[in-house]
Design a protein around this motif. Sequence first.
Motif, PDB file in Angstrom:
ATOM      1  N   TYR A 355      21.081  -0.315  -0.397  1.00 60.01           N
ATOM      2  CA  TYR A 355      19.749   0.041  -0.892  1.00 60.01           C
ATOM      3  C   TYR A 355      19.770   0.281  -2.398  1.00 60.01           C
ATOM      4  O   TYR A 355      18.886  -0.168  -3.130  1.00 60.01           O
ATOM      5  CB  TYR A 355      19.257   1.284  -0.145  1.00 60.01           C
ATOM      6  N   ILE A 356      20.788   0.974  -2.874  1.00 59.49           N
ATOM      7  CA  ILE A 356      20.901   1.325  -4.293  1.00 59.49           C
ATOM      8  C   ILE A 356      22.304   0.990  -4.778  1.00 59.49           C
ATOM      9  O   ILE A 356      23.287   1.184  -4.052  1.00 59.49           O
ATOM     10  CB  ILE A 356      20.609   2.822  -4.517  1.00 59.49           C
ATOM     11  N   LEU A 421      12.879  -3.520  -2.093  1.00 62.05           N
ATOM     12  CA  LEU A 421      11.564  -2.965  -2.360  1.00 62.05           C
ATOM     13  C   LEU A 421      11.255  -1.903  -1.303  1.00 62.05           C
ATOM     14  O   LEU A 421      11.985  -1.737  -0.325  1.00 62.05           O
ATOM     15  CB  LEU A 421      10.517  -4.070  -2.324  1.00 62.05           C
ATOM     16  N   SER A 422      10.176  -1.197  -1.497  1.00 67.27           N
ATOM     17  CA  SER A 422       9.715  -0.240  -0.481  1.00 67.27           C
ATOM     18  C   SER A 422       8.839  -0.971   0.525  1.00 67.27           C
ATOM     19  O   SER A 422       8.149  -1.941   0.184  1.00 67.27           O
ATOM     20  CB  SER A 422       8.925   0.891  -1.141  1.00 67.27           C
ATOM     21  N   ASP A 423       8.866  -0.516   1.766  1.00 65.14           N
ATOM     22  CA  ASP A 423       8.011  -1.134   2.778  1.00 65.14           C
ATOM     23  C   ASP A 423       6.615  -0.545   2.774  1.00 65.14           C
ATOM     24  O   ASP A 423       5.787  -0.901   3.617  1.00 65.14           O
ATOM     25  CB  ASP A 423       8.640  -1.004   4.171  1.00 65.14           C
ATOM     26  N   GLY A 424       6.332   0.359   1.829  1.00 63.15           N
ATOM     27  CA  GLY A 424       5.010   0.969   1.744  1.00 63.15           C
ATOM     28  C   GLY A 424       4.829   2.161   2.660  1.00 63.15           C
ATOM     29  O   GLY A 424       3.797   2.820   2.617  1.00 63.15           O
ATOM     30  N   ARG A 425       5.847   2.449   3.469  1.00 60.61           N
ATOM     31  CA  ARG A 425       5.769   3.576   4.410  1.00 60.61           C
ATOM     32  C   ARG A 425       6.936   4.536   4.234  1.00 60.61           C
ATOM     33  O   ARG A 425       7.249   5.303   5.131  1.00 60.61           O
ATOM     34  CB  ARG A 425       5.716   3.062   5.854  1.00 60.61           C
ATOM     35  N   GLY A 426       7.593   4.446   3.073  1.00 58.92           N
ATOM     36  CA  GLY A 426       8.674   5.378   2.800  1.00 58.92           C
ATOM     37  C   GLY A 426      10.036   4.927   3.266  1.00 58.92           C
ATOM     38  O   GLY A 426      10.964   5.738   3.330  1.00 58.92           O
ATOM     39  N   VAL A 428      12.913   1.211   3.644  1.00 55.20           N
ATOM     40  CA  VAL A 428      13.399   0.025   2.955  1.00 55.20           C
ATOM     41  C   VAL A 428      12.581  -1.185   3.362  1.00 55.20           C
ATOM     42  O   VAL A 428      12.340  -1.414   4.553  1.00 55.20           O
ATOM     43  CB  VAL A 428      14.887  -0.204   3.281  1.00 55.20           C
ATOM     44  N   GLY A 429      12.182  -1.966   2.368  1.00 53.98           N
ATOM     45  CA  GLY A 429      11.416  -3.172   2.633  1.00 53.98           C
ATOM     46  C   GLY A 429      12.238  -4.421   2.406  1.00 53.98           C
ATOM     47  O   GLY A 429      13.422  -4.477   2.738  1.00 53.98           O
ATOM     48  N   GLU A 430      11.627  -5.433   1.807  1.00 54.70           N
ATOM     49  CA  GLU A 430      12.304  -6.700   1.580  1.00 54.70           C
ATOM     50  C   GLU A 430      13.263  -6.609   0.399  1.00 54.70           C
ATOM     51  O   GLU A 430      13.163  -5.720  -0.444  1.00 54.70           O
ATOM     52  CB  GLU A 430      11.274  -7.805   1.314  1.00 54.70           C
ATOM     53  N   GLN A 431      14.179  -7.563   0.355  1.00 55.83           N
ATOM     54  CA  GLN A 431      15.125  -7.630  -0.748  1.00 55.83           C
ATOM     55  C   GLN A 431      14.381  -7.884  -2.060  1.00 55.83           C
ATOM     56  O   GLN A 431      13.451  -8.690  -2.110  1.00 55.83           O
ATOM     57  CB  GLN A 431      16.138  -8.749  -0.509  1.00 55.83           C
TER      58      GLN A 431
END
Length: 494
Positions: A355-356, A421-426, A428-431
């Motif tokens: 993630y980071i 990226l963030s998934d918008g819900r707090g 992990v989203g897409e790369q």
Amino acid sequence: MMEPQENTNGDAGPSPAPPHPHPQLRRERLPVQKGSVCSRSYFMVVMVFFHVYVLNVIALLLYVHYNSGTEPSSSSRDFSSRSSGHKAAEPVDAQPADPGFTRRVHLPRIEGIRVGHVQKVSLVPGKMHEMKTLSLKPLLFEIPNFLSEEECAVVVRLAQLKGLMESQVMVPEGQDELNQQLNLSPEEIFHLLDLNQDGQLQPHEILTHSRVRDGIWLTPENLREIYAGLNADLDGNGLLSLEEFGQLSSDAFQRFLLQRGVKRSQLVRNSRHTWLYQGQGAHQVLRELRNKVIRLTRLPPSLVELSEPLQVVRYEQGGHYHAHHDSGPVYPETTCTHTRLAANTTSPFQTSCRYITVLFYLNNVEEGGETTFPVADNRTYEEVSLIQNDVDLLDTRKHCDKGNLRIKPSKGTAVFWYNYLSDGRGWVGEQDEYSLHGGCVVTRGTKWVANNWINVDPDYHRQARYQQLVSQQESQEQQPDTNQEQNTDIHQDL
């Protein structure tokens, strides 16, 4: 003030004024309808209070919006309750596999604001560090003086005592085992490589595949030589048709490279590295370094503690690392390496879900060795545009100066960025494809760096099950004698 009484005769005029103490200064008053004046004043007062109330509500909402996520919320205690005594709370509900399982942990994400923005961060008690935003795509920060000179020296010395290994073998063998396991036909492989689905394999499509599969950094010139040596490109147009591709065996490129011989400069990565454990019983500098990372990223401590050990890397003169992503995209058929035991499924596709990335510069490089982000803050990202007119933005030996952003190594400085990226819900989203980065060739001297990767599975339920397994393992390993130190870290030295 008392309102004047109504005139019983229905006269709308005002009541007679009292006698004035100075008759010589007496003036005549104009008739005014006081009832209308009071109504208007009352309306104005009400409207003023209403607007003040609305402004207060808006200000409160803005305050909550910009301050939520700057510190780990109380809901993240489930993931951050691992203490030195190994008394861990259950990270999630009793049955996380339930489709109705709700998220109880939100990952805080630092705002970049704008490129060049500087904000204060507290990494150690009584001291503030400055953190500068270097780019927004990816979200990338730089923190000077993250490590002291003494801390840098200790990390380098510990790595030397541990011993460093080659970061990449010359040419890995047995790369066709995956194709056999998946039982893929040449036609199916062809269509997988044909990114733009035009029925022909472009040079950049072959180069990308070969670099990942064989670990060799082929150039367009190398590719033309291989085509000629294997008689692969029958019509000489520089493209491979399905018929031409079908004539090649799955390991044709690999066998050709082995026969020809490969130099270290042709590898995707030319360096040596080792791994340093940072858990209980580790050197104090390593444990303090991990605590700084926890404060910097503001993530639940258990996510950081259960992530990969510290990787220390040495690049000699001529060393490099071509542009790459630290994490791969995660598809439904892909599992993360760190949570594969909690996936309850078998998959031939595994990737490092980082993630980071936190990168530490441990010395000053005499010349070269910059960290490049070739497409940082580009308007768009197109993989096909990375190789144009023999200019390969991925090549950190030849075209490092063509990248959008380059960071010069400075002893003690740390840089960190988000690979997803963030998934918008707090969660992990897409790369984040803009996180593409590499290490420019060291033209003089030696380069020492260290990496802390924070592993988070984009599949929240899988990460939650993983947290539960670790918590249960620690509970089983606890002994009545609390004075006896035990190493319960699940990571083995890589």
